[in-house]
Design an enzyme around this catalytic site. Structure first.
Site, PDB file in Angstrom:
ATOM      1  N   ASP A  14      -3.478 -18.039   0.474  1.00 30.67           N
ATOM      2  CA  ASP A  14      -4.469 -18.710  -0.376  1.00 30.67           C
ATOM      3  C   ASP A  14      -5.223 -19.773   0.415  1.00 30.67           C
ATOM      4  O   ASP A  14      -6.451 -19.886   0.336  1.00 30.67           O
ATOM      5  CB  ASP A  14      -3.813 -19.299  -1.643  1.00 30.67           C
ATOM      6  CG  ASP A  14      -2.548 -20.095  -1.368  1.00 30.67           C
ATOM      7  OD1 ASP A  14      -2.045 -20.070  -0.220  1.00 30.67           O
ATOM      8  OD2 ASP A  14      -2.050 -20.758  -2.295  1.00 30.67           O
ATOM      9  N   TYR A  21       0.826  -1.213   0.000  1.00 29.60           N
ATOM     10  CA  TYR A  21       0.000   0.000   0.000  1.00 29.60           C
ATOM     11  C   TYR A  21       0.858   1.259   0.000  1.00 29.60           C
ATOM     12  O   TYR A  21       0.499   2.260  -0.619  1.00 29.60           O
ATOM     13  CB  TYR A  21      -0.909   0.035   1.243  1.00 29.60           C
ATOM     14  CG  TYR A  21      -2.267  -0.570   1.062  1.00 29.60           C
ATOM     15  CD1 TYR A  21      -2.413  -1.898   0.677  1.00 29.60           C
ATOM     16  CD2 TYR A  21      -3.414   0.181   1.299  1.00 29.60           C
ATOM     17  CE1 TYR A  21      -3.667  -2.462   0.540  1.00 29.60           C
ATOM     18  CE2 TYR A  21      -4.670  -0.374   1.164  1.00 29.60           C
ATOM     19  CZ  TYR A  21      -4.792  -1.692   0.778  1.00 29.60           C
ATOM     20  OH  TYR A  21      -6.038  -2.230   0.641  1.00 29.60           O
ATOM     21  N   ASP A  28     -12.702  -8.575   4.136  1.00 33.23           N
ATOM     22  CA  ASP A  28     -13.979  -8.542   3.402  1.00 33.23           C
ATOM     23  C   ASP A  28     -14.595  -9.942   3.341  1.00 33.23           C
ATOM     24  O   ASP A  28     -15.804 -10.105   3.483  1.00 33.23           O
ATOM     25  CB  ASP A  28     -13.778  -8.030   1.961  1.00 33.23           C
ATOM     26  CG  ASP A  28     -14.070  -6.540   1.829  1.00 33.23           C
ATOM     27  OD1 ASP A  28     -13.843  -5.804   2.810  1.00 33.23           O
ATOM     28  OD2 ASP A  28     -14.521  -6.106   0.747  1.00 33.23           O
ATOM     29  N   LYS A  44       2.627 -15.221   2.684  1.00 35.46           N
ATOM     30  CA  LYS A  44       2.861 -15.956   1.428  1.00 35.46           C
ATOM     31  C   LYS A  44       4.357 -16.240   1.360  1.00 35.46           C
ATOM     32  O   LYS A  44       5.050 -15.868   0.409  1.00 35.46           O
ATOM     33  CB  LYS A  44       2.366 -15.085   0.247  1.00 35.46           C
ATOM     34  CG  LYS A  44       2.353 -15.789  -1.102  1.00 35.46           C
ATOM     35  CD  LYS A  44       1.307 -16.905  -1.217  1.00 35.46           C
ATOM     36  CE  LYS A  44       1.495 -17.651  -2.526  1.00 35.46           C
ATOM     37  NZ  LYS A  44       0.618 -18.854  -2.619  1.00 35.46           N
ATOM     38  N   ASP A  51      -6.695  -6.682   3.909  1.00 35.23           N
ATOM     39  CA  ASP A  51      -7.783  -6.006   3.198  1.00 35.23           C
ATOM     40  C   ASP A  51      -8.717  -7.042   2.581  1.00 35.23           C
ATOM     41  O   ASP A  51      -9.936  -6.979   2.723  1.00 35.23           O
ATOM     42  CB  ASP A  51      -7.185  -5.100   2.113  1.00 35.23           C
ATOM     43  CG  ASP A  51      -8.268  -4.403   1.293  1.00 35.23           C
ATOM     44  OD1 ASP A  51      -9.221  -3.873   1.899  1.00 35.23           O
ATOM     45  OD2 ASP A  51      -8.160  -4.396   0.053  1.00 35.23           O
TER      46      ASP A  51
HETATM   47  C1  IPM Z   1     -10.604  -0.847   3.678  1.00 32.58           C
HETATM   48  C2  IPM Z   1     -10.783  -0.221   2.332  1.00 32.58           C
HETATM   49  C3  IPM Z   1      -9.588   0.690   2.050  1.00 32.58           C
HETATM   50  C4  IPM Z   1      -8.355  -0.181   2.034  1.00 32.58           C
HETATM   51  C5  IPM Z   1      -9.709   1.529   0.766  1.00 32.58           C
HETATM   52  C6  IPM Z   1     -10.957   2.399   0.796  1.00 32.58           C
HETATM   53  C7  IPM Z   1      -8.492   2.363   0.522  1.00 32.58           C
HETATM   54  O1  IPM Z   1     -10.944  -1.195   1.351  1.00 32.58           O
HETATM   55  O2  IPM Z   1     -10.553  -0.105   4.680  1.00 32.58           O
HETATM   56  O3  IPM Z   1     -10.520  -2.077   3.744  1.00 32.58           O
HETATM   57  O4  IPM Z   1      -8.009  -0.751   0.988  1.00 32.58           O
HETATM   58  O5  IPM Z   1      -7.721  -0.302   3.066  1.00 32.58           O
HETATM   59 MG    MG Z   2     -11.063  -3.180   2.114  1.00 32.99          MG
END
Ligand code: IPM
Ligand code: MG
Length: 356
Positions: A222, A135, A250, A190, A246
């Site tokens: 993975d 990042y 999700d 990884k 990240d």
């Molecule tokens: C998160 C989001 C952010 C990230 C984006 C909005 C930059 O996806 O907080 O997970 O990638 O960290």
């Molecule tokens: Mg995110």
């Protein structure tokens, strides 16, 4: 105590308003000051993180953040895009430790896309490093390729980097968190391919020796992605880098039925923090009063606990959220047959009512 309130874009203002309402109902000595961030700030000040907003965030004891992003800013140069606001806050305030709990409330088991026996009672914590990795690693850019098969062709490049002290400090955060839970840490990397991950694994193993009461395991990313849907309850704390965290957070969010339920905290070394829902700005449903405000309300609870030392008040909010779920109140994203469908603001009102 001063709270910087940064609602942002999309559904951000609606959901943050509910969390503010709940905080106000607790009648705590909190001074809340609002400032624009993300696309909303670009519109009024020409930058997603204007100096006045950053100064307010720096001066505050904690930050309550909504969400940033909207398609209408997609054509802006990267440094002016709304996402730069949250990345900038994380970096400028050294918020390196991101807590993303994934809890499947028993009332919402049916809302998950996975079988109830896989997700029922799920309670895991992802600790994501937030200041390093690909990042933020330099160099990055788009250039003409200096070598290889396609020399001279345009290429994009980013750099994955982690220093030992960066890995050490997030390791300590994860092991300390595991001590307050089920004493298991799974470090995700990884290391079969990446040098960065090899160092990560080495440092995790070394720091684990200081926490002999916590069990450390390692997993490739993975495989971790697969195990998260196969047997998510086998995890307790997952610690991982910025990019893997990240993606996996999700995925973990969806195990719980709705990403609309999940709060998060991003802390510096002194526990000053930024608190935001794990979900995004959802511009497609913005302004319709249908978004789920519970993740933001639960983020406010995390704020009280981690940054303001008000654990009892945090618990009051968390209990109130459980109460409204038990009472059958549901926003659209978590609704199932036979429940009471409510709007964003009605859900906020229900939580306030359940506080007493
Ligand atoms: C998160 C989001 C952010 C990230 C984006 C909005 C930059 O996806 O907080 O997970 O990638 O960290
Ligand atoms: Mg995110």
């Amino acid at each position: 105590m001063k709270i910087a309130v940064l609602p942002g874009d999309g559904i951000g203002p609606e959901i943050v308003a509910q969390a503010v309402k709940v905080l106000e109902a607790l009648k705590l000595p909190l001074e809340m000051e609002t400032a624009p961030v993300g696309g909303a700030a670009y519109d009024v000040a020409g930058h997603p993180l204007p100096p006045a907003t950053l100064d307010l965030a720096k001066a505050a004891d904690a930050i309550l953040f909504g969400a940033v992003g909207d398609w209408k800013y997609d054509t802006l140069a990267r440094e002016l895009r709304p996402e730069q606001a949250i990345l900038g806050l994380r970096k400028h305030l050294s918020l390196f430790a991101n807590f993303r709990p994934a809890i499947c409330y028993k009332e919402l088991t049916a809302a998950s896309s996975l079988k109830p026996e896989i997700v029922g009672g799920l309670d895991i914590l992802i600790v994501r490093e937030l200041n390093g990795d690909i990042y933020f690693g330099s160099p990055k850019g788009i250039r003409n390729s200096p070598d290889g098969l396609f020399t001279g062709a345009r290429e994009g490049f980013d750099t994955m980097r982690y220093s030992e002290p960066e890995i050490e400090r997030i390791a300590h955060v994860a092991f300390a968190a595991a001590r307050k839970r089920n004493r298991k840490v799974c470090s995700v990397d990884k290391s079969n391919v990446l040098e960065t991950s090899q160092l990560w694994r080495e440092v995790m193993t070394r720091i684990a020796k200081e926490y002999s009461d916590v069990e450390l395991s390692h997993m490739y990313v993975d495989n971790a992605a697969m195990q998260l849907v196969r047997a998510p309850k086998s995890f307790d704390v997952i610690v991982t880098g910025n990019l893997f965290g990240d993606i996996l957070s999700d995925e973990a969010a969806m195990l719980t039925g709705s990403i609309g339920m999940l709060p998060s905290a991003s802390l510096d070394k002194n526990n000053k923090g930024l608190y935001e829902p794990s979900h995004g700005s959802a511009p497609d449903i913005a302004g319709k009063n249908i978004a789920n405000p519970l993740a933001t309300i639960l983020s406010a609870a995390m704020m009280l606990r981690f940054s303001l030392n008000l654990a009892n008040e945090a618990e009051r909010i968390e209990k109130a959220v459980q109460t409204v779920l038990a009472q059958g109140y549901r926003t659209a994203d978590i609704d199932t047959a036979g429940m009471k469908r409510v709007s964003t603001s009605e859900m906020g009102d229900a939580v306030v009512a359940a506080l007493s």
